[in-house]
Design an enzyme around this catalytic site. Structure first.
Site, mmCIF file in Angstrom:
data_model
loop_
_atom_site.group_PDB
_atom_site.id
_atom_site.type_symbol
_atom_site.label_atom_id
_atom_site.label_comp_id
_atom_site.label_asym_id
_atom_site.label_seq_id
_atom_site.Cartn_x
_atom_site.Cartn_y
_atom_site.Cartn_z
ATOM 1 N N HIS A 157 44.023 45.062 46.223
ATOM 2 C CA HIS A 157 44.883 44.024 45.651
ATOM 3 C C HIS A 157 44.849 42.798 46.555
ATOM 4 O O HIS A 157 44.592 42.893 47.761
ATOM 5 C CB HIS A 157 46.313 44.532 45.523
ATOM 6 C CG HIS A 157 46.491 45.561 44.454
ATOM 7 N ND1 HIS A 157 47.720 45.787 43.857
ATOM 8 C CD2 HIS A 157 45.625 46.422 43.871
ATOM 9 C CE1 HIS A 157 47.596 46.745 42.955
ATOM 10 N NE2 HIS A 157 46.329 47.151 42.947
ATOM 11 N N CYS B 65 51.767 46.873 47.175
ATOM 12 C CA CYS B 65 51.648 45.670 47.987
ATOM 13 C C CYS B 65 52.953 45.360 48.704
ATOM 14 O O CYS B 65 52.946 44.926 49.862
ATOM 15 C CB CYS B 65 51.209 44.496 47.127
ATOM 16 S SG CYS B 65 49.522 44.684 46.519
ATOM 17 N N GLU C 133 47.154 40.920 47.866
ATOM 18 C CA GLU C 133 48.059 40.922 49.013
ATOM 19 C C GLU C 133 47.527 41.809 50.141
ATOM 20 O O GLU C 133 47.586 41.430 51.315
ATOM 21 C CB GLU C 133 49.456 41.406 48.595
ATOM 22 C CG GLU C 133 50.131 40.530 47.564
ATOM 23 C CD GLU C 133 49.818 40.906 46.116
ATOM 24 O OE1 GLU C 133 50.595 40.499 45.236
ATOM 25 O OE2 GLU C 133 48.815 41.606 45.859
ATOM 26 N N CYS D 213 53.207 44.134 43.595
ATOM 27 C CA CYS D 213 53.443 45.454 43.017
ATOM 28 C C CYS D 213 54.078 46.352 44.088
ATOM 29 O O CYS D 213 54.159 45.977 45.257
ATOM 30 C CB CYS D 213 52.129 46.050 42.518
ATOM 31 S SG CYS D 213 51.048 46.640 43.848
#
Length: 186
Positions: free
Chosen positions: A83, A116, A85, A113
Site C-alpha cells: 500500500h 496502514c 502508506e 486502511c
C-alpha cells in the site's frame, strides 16, 4: 472527487485553489501544506494511469521536504501489503536510517486502511493528513468495513480461522528479548 470527509478537524485541499481552513492542532505545529497533499494525489493518479496499482498515494514529510513516497503497487508486485502508506513509511525510514518517524507528517490521498493505520502508529509520525475518507474509497470499491467488523469480534467468531497453537519453545524468543540488556525498544 472532493475530500469527502465529515471530520471537523479536516483540512481542505481543493486542487483548484491554495486556500485552506484552519486546523485544530494538538501540538500547535506548522499548518499542513496542500502541496504535499497534491503530491500524494499525483502519485495516486500515476498509479492508476500506469496500471501499477490502486488509486492511492502517500508522502512522508520532515522539515518541509518529502523524505519518502509511495503509491499503491499491490497488483504490480503481487504483494497485498504494498500500500502507498507502507511504501512511503519504508522509504522514509530508510532515508532517516530510523524505524521511527518522529518529527514527520504523512500525507495520504485517502484515509489509511486498518493495516496502514497500524503501520503508521508503529512508525510514530507526529501527524497524518488524508484527502478522501474511507467512505469515498468504499464507493470506488475499496471497502475496509469488513476488516473493522472482523477485528471487533472475538477470535472464535471471525470468518478467518485463527487458533493459538501452543508449543513448549514458544516463549523462548520472548524470554531472550526480556533478558537482553542492550535491546532497542520499539
Amino acid at each position: 472527487m472532493g475530500t469527502g470527509t465529515s471530520n471537523d478537524d479536516a483540512v481542505s485541499c481543493d486542487t483548484d485553489q491554495d486556500t485552506e481552513e484552519p486546523m485544530k492542532d494538538r501540538d500547535e505545529g506548522t499548518a499542513p501544506d496542500p502541496q504535499f497533499m497534491r503530491e500524494a494525489i499525483r502519485l495516486a493518479r500515476t498509479s492508476v494511469e500506469t496500471g501499477q496499482g490502486g488509486p492511492f498515494g502517500a508522502v512522508v514529510v520532515k522539515d518541509g521536504r518529502i523524505i519518502g513516497e509511495g503509491s499503491n503497487r499491490v497488483t504490480a508486485s503481487n504483494d497485498p501489503t504494498a500500500h502507498a502508506e507502507v511504501l512511503a513509511i519504508r522509504a522514509a525510514c530508510h532515508s532517516l536510517s530510523s524505524f521511527q518517524l518522529s518529527g514527520c507528517d504523512i500525507y495520504c490521498s485517502s484515509e489509511p486502511c486498518p493495516m496502514c493505520m497500524a503501520a503508521i502508529y508503529w512508525a510514530r509520525p507526529d501527524r497524518v493528513f488524508y484527502a478522501n475518507d474511507k467512505h469515498a474509497a468504499a464507493l470506488a470499491g475499496f471497502d475496509d468495513e469488513f476488516i473493522y467488523e472482523e477485528l471487533a469480534l472475538p477470535i472464535e467468531n471471525r470468518k478467518l480461522e485463527i487458533q493459538q497453537l501452543r508449543v513448549d519453545e514458544a516463549g523462548v524468543a520472548l524470554a531472550m528479548w526480556d533478558e537482553l540488556e542492550n535491546r532497542v525498544p520499539y
